[in-house]
Every structure is written in structure tokens, then in C-alpha cells.
Design a protein around this motif. Structure first.
Motif, PDB file in Angstrom:
ATOM      1  N   MET A  42       0.826  -1.207   0.000  1.00  0.00           N
ATOM      2  CA  MET A  42       0.000   0.000   0.000  1.00  0.00           C
ATOM      3  C   MET A  42       0.862   1.260   0.000  1.00  0.00           C
ATOM      4  SD  MET A  42      -3.221  -0.642  -0.210  1.00  0.00           S
ATOM      5  CE  MET A  42      -3.941   0.900   0.367  1.00  0.00           C
ATOM      6  N   LEU A  43       1.929   1.247   0.803  1.00  0.00           N
ATOM      7  CA  LEU A  43       2.826   2.406   0.816  1.00  0.00           C
ATOM      8  C   LEU A  43       3.583   2.533  -0.502  1.00  0.00           C
ATOM      9  CD1 LEU A  43       4.313   2.427   4.428  1.00  0.00           C
ATOM     10  CD2 LEU A  43       2.478   3.826   3.476  1.00  0.00           C
ATOM     11  N   ALA A  44       3.954   1.390  -1.096  1.00  0.00           N
ATOM     12  CA  ALA A  44       4.628   1.418  -2.385  1.00  0.00           C
ATOM     13  C   ALA A  44       3.711   1.993  -3.461  1.00  0.00           C
ATOM     14  CB  ALA A  44       5.083   0.014  -2.775  1.00  0.00           C
ATOM     15  N   ALA A  45       2.431   1.618  -3.414  1.00  0.00           N
ATOM     16  CA  ALA A  45       1.463   2.159  -4.370  1.00  0.00           C
ATOM     17  C   ALA A  45       1.361   3.672  -4.224  1.00  0.00           C
ATOM     18  CB  ALA A  45       0.099   1.509  -4.153  1.00  0.00           C
ATOM     19  N   ARG A  46       1.274   4.122  -2.977  1.00  0.00           N
ATOM     20  CA  ARG A  46       1.204   5.574  -2.750  1.00  0.00           C
ATOM     21  C   ARG A  46       2.450   6.282  -3.269  1.00  0.00           C
ATOM     22  NH1 ARG A  46       3.116   9.684  -0.049  1.00  0.00           N
ATOM     23  NH2 ARG A  46       4.849   8.342   0.551  1.00  0.00           N
ATOM     24  N   ARG A  47       3.595   5.650  -3.023  1.00  0.00           N
ATOM     25  CA  ARG A  47       4.857   6.252  -3.464  1.00  0.00           C
ATOM     26  C   ARG A  47       4.920   6.348  -4.988  1.00  0.00           C
ATOM     27  NH1 ARG A  47      10.410   5.826  -1.954  1.00  0.00           N
ATOM     28  NH2 ARG A  47      11.484   7.337  -3.278  1.00  0.00           N
ATOM     29  N   VAL A  48       4.471   5.307  -5.681  1.00  0.00           N
ATOM     30  CA  VAL A  48       4.462   5.325  -7.147  1.00  0.00           C
ATOM     31  C   VAL A  48       3.544   6.425  -7.663  1.00  0.00           C
ATOM     32  CG1 VAL A  48       3.758   4.038  -9.203  1.00  0.00           C
ATOM     33  CG2 VAL A  48       5.070   2.894  -7.414  1.00  0.00           C
ATOM     34  N   LEU A  49       2.362   6.549  -7.070  1.00  0.00           N
ATOM     35  CA  LEU A  49       1.377   7.512  -7.552  1.00  0.00           C
ATOM     36  C   LEU A  49       1.712   8.943  -7.161  1.00  0.00           C
ATOM     37  CD1 LEU A  49      -1.864   5.467  -6.785  1.00  0.00           C
ATOM     38  CD2 LEU A  49      -0.782   5.832  -9.012  1.00  0.00           C
ATOM     39  N   ALA A  62       0.690  13.572   7.480  1.00  0.00           N
ATOM     40  CA  ALA A  62      -0.703  13.318   7.834  1.00  0.00           C
ATOM     41  C   ALA A  62      -1.679  13.866   6.797  1.00  0.00           C
ATOM     42  CB  ALA A  62      -0.998  13.925   9.201  1.00  0.00           C
ATOM     43  N   ASP A  63      -1.263  14.908   6.090  1.00  0.00           N
ATOM     44  CA  ASP A  63      -2.161  15.526   5.109  1.00  0.00           C
ATOM     45  C   ASP A  63      -1.892  15.054   3.681  1.00  0.00           C
ATOM     46  OD1 ASP A  63       0.315  16.665   4.833  1.00  0.00           O
ATOM     47  OD2 ASP A  63      -0.394  18.739   4.689  1.00  0.00           O
ATOM     48  N   ASP A  64      -1.284  13.876   3.524  1.00  0.00           N
ATOM     49  CA  ASP A  64      -0.937  13.365   2.201  1.00  0.00           C
ATOM     50  C   ASP A  64      -2.194  13.143   1.357  1.00  0.00           C
ATOM     51  OD1 ASP A  64       1.435  12.018   0.571  1.00  0.00           O
ATOM     52  OD2 ASP A  64      -0.343  10.744   0.368  1.00  0.00           O
ATOM     53  N   ARG A  65      -2.316  13.873   0.254  1.00  0.00           N
ATOM     54  CA  ARG A  65      -3.525  13.813  -0.584  1.00  0.00           C
ATOM     55  C   ARG A  65      -3.670  12.467  -1.270  1.00  0.00           C
ATOM     56  NH1 ARG A  65      -4.517  15.333  -6.103  1.00  0.00           N
ATOM     57  NH2 ARG A  65      -6.700  15.935  -6.450  1.00  0.00           N
ATOM     58  N   THR A  66      -2.546  11.925  -1.759  1.00  0.00           N
ATOM     59  CA  THR A  66      -2.604  10.640  -2.455  1.00  0.00           C
ATOM     60  C   THR A  66      -3.125   9.546  -1.538  1.00  0.00           C
ATOM     61  OG1 THR A  66      -0.762  11.255  -3.905  1.00  0.00           O
ATOM     62  CG2 THR A  66      -1.249   8.912  -3.694  1.00  0.00           C
ATOM     63  N   ASP A  77      -6.325   6.473 -10.224  1.00  0.00           N
ATOM     64  CA  ASP A  77      -5.219   5.711 -10.806  1.00  0.00           C
ATOM     65  C   ASP A  77      -4.835   4.499  -9.961  1.00  0.00           C
ATOM     66  OD1 ASP A  77      -5.092   7.689 -12.769  1.00  0.00           O
ATOM     67  OD2 ASP A  77      -3.729   8.909 -11.560  1.00  0.00           O
ATOM     68  N   PHE A  78      -5.725   4.087  -9.050  1.00  0.00           N
ATOM     69  CA  PHE A  78      -5.420   2.961  -8.160  1.00  0.00           C
ATOM     70  C   PHE A  78      -6.597   1.994  -8.099  1.00  0.00           C
ATOM     71  CE2 PHE A  78      -5.639   1.032  -3.887  1.00  0.00           C
ATOM     72  CZ  PHE A  78      -4.432   0.354  -3.876  1.00  0.00           C
ATOM     73  N   ARG A  79      -6.270   0.718  -8.220  1.00  0.00           N
ATOM     74  CA  ARG A  79      -7.262  -0.333  -8.030  1.00  0.00           C
ATOM     75  C   ARG A  79      -6.666  -1.429  -7.159  1.00  0.00           C
ATOM     76  NH1 ARG A  79      -9.714   3.116  -9.980  1.00  0.00           N
ATOM     77  NH2 ARG A  79     -11.283   3.078 -11.645  1.00  0.00           N
ATOM     78  N   LYS A  80      -7.484  -1.954  -6.258  1.00  0.00           N
ATOM     79  CA  LYS A  80      -7.051  -3.051  -5.403  1.00  0.00           C
ATOM     80  C   LYS A  80      -8.003  -4.222  -5.581  1.00  0.00           C
ATOM     81  CE  LYS A  80      -6.027  -4.275  -0.566  1.00  0.00           C
ATOM     82  NZ  LYS A  80      -6.034  -3.792   0.838  1.00  0.00           N
ATOM     83  N   LEU A  81      -7.440  -5.386  -5.880  1.00  0.00           N
ATOM     84  CA  LEU A  81      -8.232  -6.601  -5.994  1.00  0.00           C
ATOM     85  C   LEU A  81      -8.016  -7.452  -4.757  1.00  0.00           C
ATOM     86  CD1 LEU A  81      -7.793  -7.768  -9.707  1.00  0.00           C
ATOM     87  CD2 LEU A  81      -9.437  -6.171  -8.734  1.00  0.00           C
ATOM     88  N   GLU A  82      -9.107  -7.846  -4.136  1.00  0.00           N
ATOM     89  CA  GLU A  82      -9.078  -8.716  -2.978  1.00  0.00           C
ATOM     90  C   GLU A  82     -10.394  -9.479  -2.926  1.00  0.00           C
ATOM     91  OE1 GLU A  82      -8.742  -6.287   0.511  1.00  0.00           O
ATOM     92  OE2 GLU A  82     -10.198  -4.834  -0.225  1.00  0.00           O
ATOM     93  N   ARG A  83     -10.464 -10.465  -2.081  1.00  0.00           N
ATOM     94  CA  ARG A  83     -11.711 -11.222  -1.955  1.00  0.00           C
ATOM     95  C   ARG A  83     -12.829 -10.316  -1.450  1.00  0.00           C
ATOM     96  NH1 ARG A  83     -11.304 -15.969   1.787  1.00  0.00           N
ATOM     97  NH2 ARG A  83      -9.814 -14.657   2.905  1.00  0.00           N
ATOM     98  N   LEU A  84     -13.976 -10.418  -2.073  1.00  0.00           N
ATOM     99  CA  LEU A  84     -15.122  -9.601  -1.706  1.00  0.00           C
ATOM    100  C   LEU A  84     -16.015 -10.356  -0.726  1.00  0.00           C
ATOM    101  CD1 LEU A  84     -16.038  -8.258  -5.260  1.00  0.00           C
ATOM    102  CD2 LEU A  84     -14.739  -7.077  -3.468  1.00  0.00           C
ATOM    103  N   TYR A 117      -3.897  11.534 -12.534  1.00  0.00           N
ATOM    104  CA  TYR A 117      -3.135  12.460 -11.706  1.00  0.00           C
ATOM    105  C   TYR A 117      -1.630  12.357 -11.895  1.00  0.00           C
ATOM    106  CZ  TYR A 117      -7.375  13.544  -9.056  1.00  0.00           C
ATOM    107  OH  TYR A 117      -8.623  13.968  -8.680  1.00  0.00           O
ATOM    108  N   SER A 118      -1.149  11.291 -12.469  1.00  0.00           N
ATOM    109  CA  SER A 118       0.291  11.142 -12.652  1.00  0.00           C
ATOM    110  C   SER A 118       0.540  10.384 -13.940  1.00  0.00           C
ATOM    111  CB  SER A 118       0.897  10.391 -11.461  1.00  0.00           C
ATOM    112  OG  SER A 118       0.443   9.053 -11.439  1.00  0.00           O
ATOM    113  N   ASP A 119       1.789   9.982 -14.140  1.00  0.00           N
ATOM    114  CA  ASP A 119       2.104   9.247 -15.368  1.00  0.00           C
ATOM    115  C   ASP A 119       2.023   7.742 -15.171  1.00  0.00           C
ATOM    116  OD1 ASP A 119       4.250   9.059 -13.701  1.00  0.00           O
ATOM    117  OD2 ASP A 119       5.778   9.519 -15.203  1.00  0.00           O
ATOM    118  N   ARG A 120       1.531   7.299 -13.998  1.00  0.00           N
ATOM    119  CA  ARG A 120       1.416   5.875 -13.732  1.00  0.00           C
ATOM    120  C   ARG A 120       0.076   5.558 -13.094  1.00  0.00           C
ATOM    121  NH1 ARG A 120       7.070   6.261 -11.748  1.00  0.00           N
ATOM    122  NH2 ARG A 120       8.450   5.100 -13.142  1.00  0.00           N
ATOM    123  N   ARG A 121      -0.298   4.288 -13.200  1.00  0.00           N
ATOM    124  CA  ARG A 121      -1.436   3.741 -12.461  1.00  0.00           C
ATOM    125  C   ARG A 121      -0.959   2.472 -11.758  1.00  0.00           C
ATOM    126  NH1 ARG A 121      -2.577   2.353 -17.758  1.00  0.00           N
ATOM    127  NH2 ARG A 121      -3.961   4.107 -18.104  1.00  0.00           N
TER     128      ARG A 121
END
Length: 320
Positions: A42-49, A62-66, A77-84, A117-121
Motif C-alpha cells: 500500500m505504501l509502495a502504491a502511494r509512493r508510485v502515484l 498526515a495531510d498526504d492527498r494521495t 489511478d489505483f485499483r485493489k483486488l481482494e476477496r469480496l 493524476y500522474s504518469d502511472r497507475r
């Protein structure tokens, strides 16, 4: 847990690839369950985005918008797949057995447009072990022909069970069990009682999540009972008493802890045996593991299950 502990090399490798402009399109975060792989993903995803200029330790203000957008499920630009949940109307009634092919195919519109919002998803899958077969095959097509700017982060507790073709498309980052110092820090950070931390470190086997699941369950008492059973229980008194205590409705968490501890206890005994005694211990381990696996899934009677498990443990005394 508010901080990540251990596995500094894995985290440094990801940061170096990202900052050095050599970020692979697919990453497999593999290792024991409960050591922080998903939290780091999750932190890696935030860092990439979030883009450039981010701290190497993956900390965030604390005020990190991403992060706020990710937490709200609103980052475009973010999707998470997990069991529903099995039932959308009853999300507390358990999760589906797998991540379905429909969930994977639902990524197609997301992958078909440019990032907002960025050049990656980022697509995070927690865990890839839960993908049903058709879902794994559908994901493979995206890994083989990744859309520009897409980063896949796959969490896996058992990478050997994944399709070899999925593993081959990913850069592997191995996460190890935490050492005792990191375990103590992680458990303290998570709010574990100071009086319990030493015991939880012992039962956690390097996994803070596993240790926390045992908090307040008197695991030492369970281990003591297992030790008594392993000496032999010819009158059935020990297992009858344990079965009665663990069959109460209020004892359900401790009952589940017992089912988890018993096969581990037998495995520890097997390590000190040779010859026929080792074979007997391995047979007992298989029996205990199979019973533990089926007990909850088939809703077996708790009292009968504990009594049967106690007999399996007591069989260790027959051949030392």
C-alpha cells in the motif's frame, strides 16, 4: 500497525528501482503471512502515484492527498483486488473463496485510459494466491502486455502455487520473518500489552499479525496442555478437560488458536526424532493438520474436535 518493521533490503530495492527510473511493471512481494507485505504494498502504491520527491523510508505526512484518496477508494489511478464479501448486504458474514475472473476483467476500462493524476497507475492484488484459475489467466494477459504506465503489485504468501508464467513476469521481492527486536517494536506499536509481548514474540514466529491474533488467549496455557498430552493421556482426563473448556461459545477464539497450535507443536516434536519415531510424528502432524483444516470449514463439533486432536497429540508418547 503505524510503522513497518524489518525487511529493509526489500524496501530499499523497490525505492532504488523507482528513484532510478528502472521500475519494473510487475512486482511479486512474497514471504510468510503477516510480516508486512500488504502494508508495504500500500505504501509502495502511494509512493508510485505520488511521484518524485518522496522520502526513501516511505513515510507520509498526515495531510498526504494521495493516501487520503486511496483510503477513500477514490484515487482514479489505483485499483485493489481482494476477496469480496460473500453477500454485499452482509459484509460481516465472511469473504468469498477467491478473487474472481470478473474482478480481473473489470480492470479493462481502468487499464484502457491514461492515468489521471500522474504518469502511472497501480493495480494491487492482495493476495495473488486467492485468484481463481480463470482470474489468474486473465491477469497473465495484462502482465504479458502491460498497458503503458501500469505497475502491478502482487502480494503472495505461497508464490510456489502461482502460475509459473505469472512469477516469470514479475520482479521478486522476498520478505522474511521479523527478528525478535523488530517483533517487539511492531507489537508495541500495535498496542500489545507489555506483559504479553515476550509471549507473543514466541508464538508469532516472526509474524506480527499472527502474534496479535493470539493476544489475550493464554497461548502459554494451551502449550502447557499440549505438553501434558504429549506425555500420554491414558485416562483421557487431560483432553476431556481441555475439550470441555474449549467447546464453550465464548472460547471460540481460543479454540481456533488451539487448532493452529497443535500441528505446530507436533512439528516441533518431529524435529527431534529419527527413524520410526519420526515417521509416527509426521503421521500425527498430517492428521492434526487435516483435522484443523476441516474443523472450521466443515463446522465440526468443537468438543469432539478438541478431544480427537488431543488423542493425536497423545499418540506422540507411544513412540519416542
Amino acid at each position: 500497525m503505524t510503522s513497518l518493521y524489518g525487511n529493509a533490503l526489500a524496501k530499499q530495492a523497490f525505492a532504488a528501482a523507482l528513484d532510478g527510473g528502472s521500475l519494473h511493471h510487475a512486482w511479486l512481494f512474497a514471504g510468510p503471512e503477516g510480516v508486512g507485505k500488504a502494508s508495504f504494498a500500500m505504501l509502495a502504491a502511494r509512493r508510485v502515484l505520488a511521484g518524485v520527491g518522496q522520502p526513501d523510508d516511505f513515510s507520509m505526512p498526515a495531510d498526504d492527498r494521495t493516501q487520503h484518496l486511496i483510503d477513500a477508494g477514490a484515487h482514479p489511478d489505483f485499483r485493489k483486488l481482494e476477496r469480496l464479501p460473500k453477500d454485499d448486504k452482509k459484509p460481516d458474514q465472511g469473504l468469498a473463496r477467491s478473487i474472481t475472473v470478473a474482478q480481473v476483467r473489470a480492470l479493462e476500462p481502468f487499464l484502457g485510459v491514461k492515468p489521471t493524476y500522474s504518469d502511472r497507475r497501480v493495480v494491487l492484488i492482495d493476495s495473488a494466491d486467492d485468484l481463481e484459475r480463470n482470474g489468474a489467466n486473465a491477469l497473465l494477459k495484462n502482465l504479458e502486455e502491460p498497458p503503458p504506465g501500469t505497475v502491478f503489485l502482487l502480494v503472495s504468501h505461497a508464490p510456489g502455487r502461482l502460475l509459473p508464467t505469472i512469477r516469470s513476469r514479475c520482479r521478486l521481492l522476498r520478505f522474511d520473518a521479523l527478528d525478535d527486536a523488530d517483533m517487539c517494536a511492531a507489537l508495541s506499536d500495535a498496542g500489545a500489552k507489555p506483559s504479553e509481548i515476550d509471549e507473543l514474540v514466541g508464538v508469532g514466529q516472526g509474524s506480527p499479525a499472527q502474534a496479535l491474533a493470539m493476544a489475550g488467549l493464554d497461548v502459554a496455557g494451551l502449550d502447557k496442555a499440549l505438553g501434558e498430552l504429549a506425555k500420554g493421556d491414558p485416562s483421557n482426563a487431560v483432553r476431556a478437560q481441555l475439550a470441555s473448556a474449549l467447546s464453550l461459545k465464548a472460547a471460540q477464539p481460543r479454540y481456533e488458536a488451539f487448532l493452529d497450535r497443535a500441528p505446530r507443536f507436533i512439528a516441533d516434536h518431529a524435529r527431534n526424532r529419527t527413524g520410526e519415531a519420526l515417521r509416527a510424528a509426521l503421521d500425527a502432524y498430517d492428521a492434526a493438520r487435516n483435522l484443523a483444516a476441516s474443523a472450521l470449514g466443515l463446522s465440526l463439533d468443537a468438543q469432539g474436535t478438541v478431544f480427537e486432536m488431543g488423542g493425536i497429540v497423545a499418540s506422540l508418547a507411544n513412540r519416542r
